[in-house]
Design an enzyme around this catalytic site. Structure first.
Site, PDB file in Angstrom:
ATOM      1  CD  GLU A   1      68.354 -12.519 -47.066  1.00 57.48           C
ATOM      2  OE1 GLU A   1      68.589 -12.700 -48.268  1.00 57.48           O
ATOM      3  OE2 GLU A   1      67.747 -13.327 -46.352  1.00 57.48           O
TER       4      GLU A   1
ATOM      5  CE  LYS B   1      59.425  -8.110 -51.952  1.00 55.19           C
ATOM      6  NZ  LYS B   1      59.585  -8.832 -53.169  1.00 55.19           N
TER       7      LYS B   1
ATOM      8  CE  LYS C   1      54.719  -8.839 -49.712  1.00 53.85           C
ATOM      9  NZ  LYS C   1      54.314  -9.614 -50.876  1.00 53.85           N
TER      10      LYS C   1
END
Lengths: 531, 334
Positions: free
Chosen positions: A222, A224, A397
């Site tokens: 996805e 960030k 991340k």
């Protein structure tokens, strides 16, 4: 009150986080109920006594001290509460013993604007200077002791050997003096009920993806987004918006408080609408735009119109009484997609999944991205439950590569604590034109040390040997050392002389080898602004 | 008949006694200097003749490496100066050798206090209240917020921090002349007889105090010892060394500072002080105002410090007063 005053005093002089935690935990374990609960509320700014204002204190002092002496003292000390605590005349004759925190809080709570002028002196008379300082700070709010809600919760967890995530969850439903919280943590009572309360649930966080690759069979990607991570909670007829640290920011974003009308706990990124940024559903402005909205107590209609907020949703934790946190991500995602039609479109959209065939493909997508509203990628294990904190292997991340610029060291300041003898905080600048033609440096950013101890020593030595000017704890250096500075983005800013503000600047390399004249010029940095 | 007290004048660089053509605590080299005490802002070098107490002269010699022109005068001894001026040196209770100077001329009595305090100090004789017409007082802590607590309370705080952190040391920043020795003497008086470790810059002044009969007990130099020797010990250094490279050799020091300024939290925080000790060799607000009442002069002249507030106090108490603008006095570290 004396114990509380001693704690306040110790916190004033302590800069180390661990030492603060130790002081708080120690106070919480040895102080009886409900004093410790009230103290905790005071330290985290949860108390409010509208009858006692800074002007009340000033007026009380004017009745007791010559106004000229008051003003001279106040100007020297720089803080009304402290000046008053020092100048308050000692009571004549016998006085009652110092009040407990509870007694003080109850008495303050009963005061009105009419009675405060006669009632507050009775409390102050019973205290010494330190006690008066703590009482006035407690009464007027704003202790400013560097005790965040998060720090207080961590200290609480440390004091009673309970999980900080549990403290976070139970805390938010309670009012001072948090009796059920202490009963649970200190005496083993059942935990406070939170189902029907709009309380904060601790966030699930990610580890940075360092030199690891993941299999896209198991992980989903996805974006960030570069806003602030928020949790939107609706329960018991109320809606709250919480920040990463669990602070209630509903007041700054009233449009969001009205946007969720059924019981749910949602996780997403708070952003501000912008016309010129990418992103699929409507677009988001840069973090700079969002900053206009942060930390405001009153939000004007103009603000709401110019910088309308919305939440880009990542996850759903609880939906209509059903706790979804133990379900795998794929199932939660399906529930989230299914509920989107029930949410107002101007306030919510869905953070899209980034489609990639394999990891290398994803790496290529990431390297192409320079959208200002995107900080990088998130990689989430498809079967991951929603768990508090950072659990290895579940979420990663993967920030995009930073931008780089070569700057020249201009000023250095000493650090704190163990670094107090080192110049470890640096201000650097870029050339405002051709340095050979006499151009000056314009400061563009400031960053702490990010090196090894050996490099820190070398830098400290450099600063001391190249000082041209001293301003208190700050030294100005000659223009001789180049830093390679990494940063995430740069924005136009009226607050800085250079007209630029870097986001997350850090020193990535010390360029001992590079001549200062070859450092970058301000135009190079200006060209990277995308506001 | 000349105006009252016209023979003594405040000039920007000191107090000038016209009939004797001499200066009190001049901030520039002069032919004839009368010095109240040895702090650098009062006792500068390079004068032709310097009249001061034997201890003050010894301190100046230590600092400027010369005794040229030194003329000792004992406490209570009256010396005749040219022009019909008599000068008497009276204990001021500030540091070793510190004196108020009483000047008498044409039936008028003027006292220049230099710096002073009214509290007991094991390293010097106490301030003596002496009647006079003009009282020229310091005002370093001339604001009503300054109320120095009893020194015993601050010493107890220091000893408690030491007990609570056996594996660290407490590093106390203290002015090298006066504060450091008083701190040591107070610690000895409170029963702390462990070795106390010194920054090199402190050593000679401590030895000088001992030569003048002030017993400071077991003193050692930090530079002669390892980090481990210093665990659980008190280390004393000049305030400037508190956060400097020198302190890196110490075992995780708790940073303390002994100064009247520590009464104000922000002042302590600015210096990264974790353990503020409110110990001062100057009079606090209560001592300043009480001293003016005790001495009860016809006029009070106020110098170096927060003159404005003390001037206001004098007005409120119907006392004739004025502020003198003298340059060059420093009080930051005391």
């Amino acid at each position: 009150m004396e114990e509380f005053a001693a704690l306040v005093d110790a916190l004033v002089y302590t800069r180390s986080r661990n030492e603060k935690l130790r002081l708080l935990a120690d106070y919480l374990t040895r102080t009886p109920d409900p004093d410790r609960g009230w103290a905790l509320a005071a330290l985290t700014d949860c108390l409010s006594f509208p009858a006692v204002k800074s002007s009340t204190i000033r007026n009380l002092m004017m009745e007791r001290v010559d106004p000229v002496l008051w003003v001279l003292s106040r100007d020297f000390v720089g803080d009304t509460a402290e000046t008053a605590s020092l100048l308050w005349p000692d009571a004549k004759g016998a006085v009652a013993p110092p009040p407990s925190v509870t007694e003080a809080v109850e008495a303050l709570g009963r005061m009105t604007r009419m009675s405060v002028m006669s009632e507050l002196p009775k409390l102050l008379d019973r205290l010494d200077a330190n006690g008066r300082y703590a009482l006035i700070k407690l009464a007027t709010g704003g202790m400013r002791l560097g005790v965040s809600a998060r720090l207080a919760k961590t200290a609480f967890a440390q004091a009673f050997a309970v999980a900080v995530e549990d403290v976070e969850e139970y805390w938010h439903g309670l009012q001072p003096p948090f009796a059920p919280l202490f009963a649970w943590a200190a005496e083993g009572a059942p935990p406070p009920r939170t189902e029907d309360l709009p309380v904060f649930r601790p966030f699930m966080l990610a580890h940075p993806l360092d030199d690891v690759t993941v299999d896209l069979e198991d992980y989903v990607a996805e974006w960030k987004w570069d806003g602030i991570r928020v949790q939107l909670v609706h329960a018991g007829g109320e809606t709250r918006l919480y920040s990463r640290t669990g602070d209630d920011v509903s007041g700054s974003f009233p449009e969001m408080a009205g946007a969720l009308s059924f019981p749910a706990v949602l996780d997403g990124e708070l952003l501000v609408r912008g016309s010129h940024q990418g992103g699929e559903a409507g677009g988001a402005a840069s973090f700079n735009a969002l900053q206009q909205r942060l930390g405001r107590k009153a939000v004007s209609a103009k603000m709401l119109a110019e910088y309308p907020a919305f939440v880009r949703l990542y996850d759903v934790l609880i939906l209509e009484g059903e706790d979804l946190r133990d379900l795998p991500w794929t199932e939660r995602r399906a529930r989230l997609e299914a509920l989107m039609p029930r949410l107002p479109r101007e306030r919510f959209d869905l953070s899209p999944v980034v489609e990639a065939d394999h990891f290398e493909h994803l790496a290529e997508i990431r390297s192409r991205t320079r959208d200002e509203a995107i900080e990088g990628l998130m990689l989430k294990r498809k079967d991951s439950p929603y768990v508090a904190g950072r659990k290895t292997g579940l979420w990663y991340k993967w920030k995009r590569d930073p931008l780089l610029v070569d700057c020249v060291l201009m000023y250095a300041q000493r650090g704190n604590g163990k670094r107090s003898s080192f110049y470890s905080d640096y201000t650097f600048g870029c050339w405002d034109g051709d340095p050979d033609a006499g151009a000056e440096l314009l400061p563009v950013g400031k960053a702490y040390f990010g090196f090894t101890d050996e490099e820190l020593k070398q830098l400290d030595r450099h600063v001391r040997n190249h000082t041209t000017n001293r301003f208190g704890p700050v030294r100005e250096t000659d223009r001789s050392l180049v830093f390679e500075v990494a940063f995430d983005s740069v924005h136009a800013s009226k607050r800085h002389k250079s007209g630029l503000a870097m986001r997350f600047p850090r020193i990535s390399r010390i360029r001992w080898d590079k001549p200062a004249e070859e450092a970058d010029r301000i135009e190079a940095l200006r060209a990277l602004v995308k506001d | 008949m000349p105006a009252p007290f016209a023979w003594i004048r405040a000039e920007p660089h000191g107090i000038h006694v016209a009939p004797a053509d001499c200066w009190i605590d001049p901030s520039q080299p002069v032919e004839r200097a009368r010095v109240t005490h040895g702090h650098g802002d009062h006792a500068r070098g390079g004068h032709g003749q310097t009249v001061a107490t034997p201890a003050t002269l010894a301190i100046m010699e230590l600092r400027y490496a010369t005794r040229d022109g030194a003329t000792p005068v004992e406490y209570g001894e009256t010396i005749r100066l040219p022009g019909g001026v008599e000068a008497t040196y009276i204990p001021a209770g500030h540091v070793l050798g510190s004196a108020q100077i009483l000047l008498e001329h044409a039936g008028e009595r003027v006292i220049v206090t230099g710096d002073y305090k009214r509290r007991a100090d094991p390293t010097c004789p106490p301030f003596e209240v002496t009647p006079c017409d003009v009282f020229i007082t310091e005002a370093t802590f001339g604001l009503p917020v300054f109320c120095h607590p009893p020194v015993g309370q601050e010493i107890a705080k220091l000893l408690k921090a030491l007990r609570d952190h056996a594996d660290r040391c407490v590093l106390v920043g203290a002015y090298a002349l006066g504060k450091a020795q008083r701190l040591i003497a107070e610690l000895r008086g409170a029963g702390h007889h462990e070795p106390i470790y010194l920054h090199g810059a402190m050593e000679r002044m401590c030895r000088l105090y001992e030569e003048f009969g002030v017993d400071l007990g077991d003193l050692r130099l930090v530079s002669d010892h390892s980090k481990d020797d210093l665990r659980g010990a008190i280390v004393i250094c000049p305030p400037g060394a508190l956060n400097d490279r020198w302190s890196r050799r110490l075992p995780d020091p708790i940073t303390a500072m002994a100064s009247g300024w520590m009464r104000v939290r922000q002042r302590a925080r600015q210096r990264n002080v974790e353990l503020p000790l409110v110990i001062s060799d100057h009079a606090d607000w209560g001592e300043l105002t009480r001293t003016i009442e005790d001495v009860n002069p016809a006029e009070t002249w106020i110098t170096h410090g927060r003159e404005e507030a003390l001037l206001r106090w004098c007005q409120l108490h119907q006392r004739r007063a004025r502020a003198l603008a003298l340059a060059g006095y420093e009080d930051e570290d005391d």
